[in-house]
Design a protein around this motif. Structure first.
Motif, PDB file in Angstrom:
ATOM      1  N   VAL A 465       0.831  -1.203   0.000  1.00 30.39           N
ATOM      2  CA  VAL A 465       0.000   0.000   0.000  1.00 30.39           C
ATOM      3  C   VAL A 465       0.866   1.255   0.000  1.00 30.39           C
ATOM      4  O   VAL A 465       0.626   2.211  -0.750  1.00 30.39           O
ATOM      5  N   GLY A 466       1.908   1.258   0.809  1.00 33.22           N
ATOM      6  CA  GLY A 466       2.793   2.421   0.871  1.00 33.22           C
ATOM      7  C   GLY A 466       3.504   2.674  -0.440  1.00 33.22           C
ATOM      8  O   GLY A 466       3.601   3.827  -0.893  1.00 33.22           O
ATOM      9  N   ALA A 467       3.991   1.603  -1.072  1.00 34.85           N
ATOM     10  CA  ALA A 467       4.719   1.763  -2.329  1.00 34.85           C
ATOM     11  C   ALA A 467       3.799   2.253  -3.446  1.00 34.85           C
ATOM     12  O   ALA A 467       4.165   3.126  -4.240  1.00 34.85           O
ATOM     13  N   ALA A 470       2.826   5.915  -3.025  1.00 39.87           N
ATOM     14  CA  ALA A 470       3.942   6.830  -3.261  1.00 39.87           C
ATOM     15  C   ALA A 470       4.267   7.010  -4.741  1.00 39.87           C
ATOM     16  O   ALA A 470       5.032   7.911  -5.102  1.00 39.87           O
ATOM     17  N   ASP A 471       3.691   6.177  -5.598  1.00 35.98           N
ATOM     18  CA  ASP A 471       3.990   6.285  -7.026  1.00 35.98           C
ATOM     19  C   ASP A 471       3.414   7.591  -7.575  1.00 35.98           C
ATOM     20  O   ASP A 471       2.258   7.939  -7.279  1.00 35.98           O
ATOM     21  N   PRO A 472       4.160   8.322  -8.378  1.00 37.66           N
ATOM     22  CA  PRO A 472       3.670   9.617  -8.885  1.00 37.66           C
ATOM     23  C   PRO A 472       2.467   9.508  -9.810  1.00 37.66           C
ATOM     24  O   PRO A 472       1.759  10.488 -10.026  1.00 37.66           O
ATOM     25  N   GLY A 473       2.209   8.327 -10.341  1.00 40.61           N
ATOM     26  CA  GLY A 473       1.068   8.165 -11.232  1.00 40.61           C
ATOM     27  C   GLY A 473      -0.219   7.797 -10.515  1.00 40.61           C
ATOM     28  O   GLY A 473      -1.263   7.654 -11.156  1.00 40.61           O
ATOM     29  N   ILE A 508       0.739   1.684 -15.248  1.00 41.46           N
ATOM     30  CA  ILE A 508       0.499   0.239 -15.115  1.00 41.46           C
ATOM     31  C   ILE A 508       1.795  -0.535 -15.306  1.00 41.46           C
ATOM     32  O   ILE A 508       2.114  -1.457 -14.535  1.00 41.46           O
ATOM     33  N   ALA A 509       2.549  -0.172 -16.325  1.00 37.20           N
ATOM     34  CA  ALA A 509       3.819  -0.857 -16.586  1.00 37.20           C
ATOM     35  C   ALA A 509       4.793  -0.662 -15.434  1.00 37.20           C
ATOM     36  O   ALA A 509       5.502  -1.604 -15.032  1.00 37.20           O
ATOM     37  N   ARG A 510       4.841   0.550 -14.883  1.00 41.75           N
ATOM     38  CA  ARG A 510       5.756   0.832 -13.767  1.00 41.75           C
ATOM     39  C   ARG A 510       5.359   0.050 -12.508  1.00 41.75           C
ATOM     40  O   ARG A 510       6.223  -0.465 -11.783  1.00 41.75           O
ATOM     41  N   LEU A 511       4.077  -0.043 -12.241  1.00 43.43           N
ATOM     42  CA  LEU A 511       3.627  -0.824 -11.086  1.00 43.43           C
ATOM     43  C   LEU A 511       4.064  -2.278 -11.210  1.00 43.43           C
ATOM     44  O   LEU A 511       4.497  -2.905 -10.235  1.00 43.43           O
ATOM     45  N   ARG A 512       3.969  -2.814 -12.409  1.00 42.08           N
ATOM     46  CA  ARG A 512       4.278  -4.233 -12.603  1.00 42.08           C
ATOM     47  C   ARG A 512       5.774  -4.525 -12.596  1.00 42.08           C
ATOM     48  O   ARG A 512       6.209  -5.562 -12.082  1.00 42.08           O
TER      49      ARG A 512
END
Length: 756
Positions: A465-467, A470-473, A508-512
């Motif tokens: 959840v924290g990560a 914190a993502d800018p997207g 989406i790509a960055r999350l994965r």
């Protein structure tokens, strides 16, 4: 031999027209009755095996949270411009009633509770994403079960409720969500009518006869009825995508009228030579019917090649469209000659109105020998083809340079799926989309659902959840839901960008690739990104990856088919390359219009959108097949002339000019039909319509009337070169060698050129 079989089939249908017409009427009635009794509704399932979004859906389904099902959202705002849900008791009471009535609808599993959140305190409502920060907009999210348990009646019930409550409550009510996407009817009916009327006008001007103009239209309507009804029966067995009936109607009308035009033009030639109607119909089917069979087969093979993408909804959609094309081919060689036999000798002459119209046309169109039915090629076309053949290098380089320039925008092609923000303002889905984006941010229209199985690592959820937050997207993360029985957790997260933005795909790509692997580490836990936006992004990537393989398969099959038909290596190779040029130019025009906005207002496009992920592959399959219609028809005539005269230059001029008017008329009909769909509300229909119309226009003008004669002139006699060993290996014979009985010329074709 195929031509002799078609000769017998066409002549038999013309001799017994009412039997054949009655058989088609019975078949059409049975298929329509089967569609009514056993047919299903079209529905979209934008998934494919092996995708990360699919694995997320599997975890969500195991957890039983209900988030694997369909959703809708009811977006409301007070009619009073100054009122807010925070301070207007009447608006809040109306919101409570709306929630209650929506919850009572059949199959609704539950709804969000913005009214309850307001009663608990404004901050709670805002934090829950149920009411906008200014209190002006509230969202009731409606949860349904999975698509297999729903039908269009569920959508109708929600829409009917909204219509009734608009008249009873002091609220502006708009609706959207994937329930609308799955079950909304495609808006192709008006487009089909416009296309038919345009085709009828072009046919009347071409033939100068109401009867001659009516026959291709009648045949196409017959074939379309049978084909679309069969598609409906198929929808009762499997999920047929909603675009399939629209695309099937578009392609079916185009190819059906085109095929009929080719056969009808040959029939009138034979009538002009003095043959009786039955014999003329049989010979027309034998000569023009053979290119129709090969061209239709190429269309079907190309469309069925979509299976290489391994995207089920594309495979089923392609199969459904191919049914319509096959029906049109069958109608062209059976039903049409029956119509020709029933019409008798009247087709050999223009009607009084047609003669008057032709007399007033510019360019000496009134000359009988220059009409489509005339046996001699139009003098104007002969002069033009002769001019191109005398300057082949200039025209080949110039035309190829023009098409390559038009192809350049393809370098900026971006695939995706237009969201509800690309629909016209007249649609409630668009108005709901705009309200949600205004009140909560654009990403709220396309939430992502992260499904996590924390097995063996209890602390992974907090890190996850924290990560993600914190993502800018990512704009916000809803509270985590954990299923007690399975331990599977689901996180609904809202991107900062809209579903169709490239930034969302990047998120989406960055999350994965970065965020989730870093948070999970090397432990046994796993997490996947799902939701509608992620599924559509995944399908887009899958089709982009498979497109080169698909193109290679279609090119190879088309090359082999044309080599078999024309007993040549260079002719099919040239055809493949020229078709690539016209399709590439069509792609370039699509990018310029839909992504850059050039001329978008002319087709009712209100905002720039990415190219729908599956359309480039579908367009390639359809366009490559359709372009073979003209290729086979034109080259068959050139081949006949070459076999008759043995002179390459004469064959090119006579063959191309002899088919020029027919191809031009056929192309005008196709362009008119396809452009009628380009003004539909749905962006996907617009893309199909504009892409098909552009490619056919380029193919029938720049390619067929400039590049084909120029390149064939440059190649000379090597056009028809084929190694003897390969000629012996190929079955059958070249076009023209088995047509002696089909052509009433009294001439014996020359020996196979490959054997010389």
């Amino acid at each position: 031999m195929l031509s002799k079989a078609l000769l017998r089939l066409g002549a038999s249908a013309a001799r017994h027209p009412w039997r054949v017409i009655a058989a088609w009427l019975i078949a059409a009635t049975l298929v329509v009755l089967a569609a009514i009794a056993f047919g299903g509704r079209t529905a979209d399932s934008m998934t494919a095996p092996g995708l990360d979004s699919g694995r997320a859906a599997e975890l969500i389904e195991r957890a039983g949270t209900g988030q694997e099902g369909m959703t809708a959202q009811v977006v409301v705002t007070p009619l009073d411009d100054g009122a807010t849900f925070f301070d207007d008791d009447g608006a809040r009471t109306a919101l409570t009633r709306l929630q209650t009535e929506v919850k009572r609808l059949p199959h609704v599993l539950g709804t969000s509770d913005p009214a309850g959140a307001l009663d608990a305190g404004g901050d709670t409502a805002v934090r829950g994403g149920l009411v906008s920060a200014d209190g002006r907009i509230a969202v009731v999210r409606v949860q349904y079960p999975d698509q297999s348990r729903l039908s269009v009646e569920d959508l109708d019930a929600l829409v009917d409720l909204g219509d009734r409550l608009r008249a009873e409550l002091p609220l502006r009510i708009e609706m959207g969500g994937n329930l609308f996407y799955a079950f909304s009817d495609p808006d192709g009916g008006a487009s089909e009518l416009i296309g038919l009327l345009a085709a009828a006008a072009i046919l009347f001007l071409a033939f100068g006869s109401l009867v001659a103009a009516a026959l291709p239209i009648g045949m196409a309507v017959f074939g379309l009825t049978v084909g679309v009804a069969t598609m409906t029966v198929l929808a009762g067995v499997t999920d047929v995508p909603t675009f399939a009936p629209v695309l099937g109607s578009m392609v079916g009308l185009g190819v059906g009228i085109d095929y009929a035009l080719f056969v009808l033009a040959r029939h009138r030639e034979y009538l002009a030579r003095g043959l009786d109607p039955q014999e003329a119909a049989g010979r027309a089917v034998a000569t023009a019917g053979r290119p129709v069979v090969f061209a239709g087969g190429t269309v079907v093979v190309s469309i069925l090649g979509l299976a290489v993408a391994n995207v089920p909804f594309m495979t089923v959609g392609g199969f459904a469209v191919s049914i319509v094309v096959l029906t049109m081919v069958l109608a062209s060689v059976t039903l049409l000659p029956a119509f020709l036999g029933a019409a008798g000798p009247r087709l050999g002459r223009a009607g009084r109105i047609g003669r008057a119209l032709q007399t007033g046309m510019p360019g000496r169109l009134a000359r009988r020998r220059d009409t489509v039915a005339g046996a001699a090629p139009a003098a104007g076309w002969r002069r033009w083809i002769g001019h191109v053949s005398r300057h082949p290098v200039l025209y080949a380089v110039g035309a190829a340079g023009l098409l390559l320039t038009a192809t350049l925008p393809v370098l900026g092609l971006r695939v995706g799926l237009p969201d509800d923000g690309s629909l016209p303002q007249s649609r409630t889905e668009r108005r709901a989309y705009d309200l949600v984006a205004e009140g909560f941010g654009p990403g709220t229209n396309g939430p992502l659902v992260i499904a996590a199985d924390p097995t063996g690592d209890p602390g992974v959820l907090d890190r996850l959840v924290g990560a993600v937050a914190a993502d800018p997207g990512i704009a916000s993360v809803a509270p985590t839901h954990i299923d007690r029985a399975t331990g599977i957790a689901t996180l609904v997260v809202f991107p900062t960008s809209s579903p169709q933005d490239k930034a969302t795909a990047d998120t989406i790509a960055r999350l994965r690739t970065d965020v989730l692997p870093t948070a999970i580490g090397h432990g046994p836990a796993r997490a996947h990104v799902g939701g509608a936006a992620a599924s559509l992004s995944d399908v887009g990537q899958r089709t982009s990856q498979r497109l080169p393989v698909f193109v290679a398969v279609v090119l190879a099959m088309s090359f082999l088919l044309l080599m078999l038909v024309f007993r040549s290596i260079l002719v099919p190779l040239k055809a493949v390359l020229l078709n690539l040029l016209s399709i590439g130019a069509a792609y370039g025009v699509m990018v310029a219009v839909f992504q850059w906005g050039w001329g978008g207002a002319l087709i009712g496009l209100e905002a720039t959108v990415p190219i729908v992920s599956f359309i480039p592959m579908f367009l390639f399959a359809i366009l490559f097949g359709l372009s073979m219609d003209y290729e086979v028809f034109l080259l068959s005539r050139v081949r006949e002339e070459y076999l008759r005269t043995g002179d390459n230059g004469t064959a090119i001029v006579e063959g191309v000019s002899g088919t020029a008017r027919i191809i031009t008329s056929a192309a005008l009909i196709m362009v008119a039909v396809f452009l009628s769909f380009a003004v539909a509300e749905d962006p996907s229909a617009k893309m199909f319509g504009l892409g098909l119309a552009t490619a056919i226009f380029i193919d029938a003008t720049v390619v067929r009337m400039v590049l084909v004669p120029a390149t064939m002139t440059l190649l000379g006699r090597t056009n028809w070169w084929l190694p003897k060993w390969l000629d012996w290996m190929l079955p059958g014979g070249p076009v023209g060698t088995d047509d002696t009985d089909a052509e009433p010329t009294g001439e014996t074709p020359r020996p196979r050129l490959a054997d010389r």
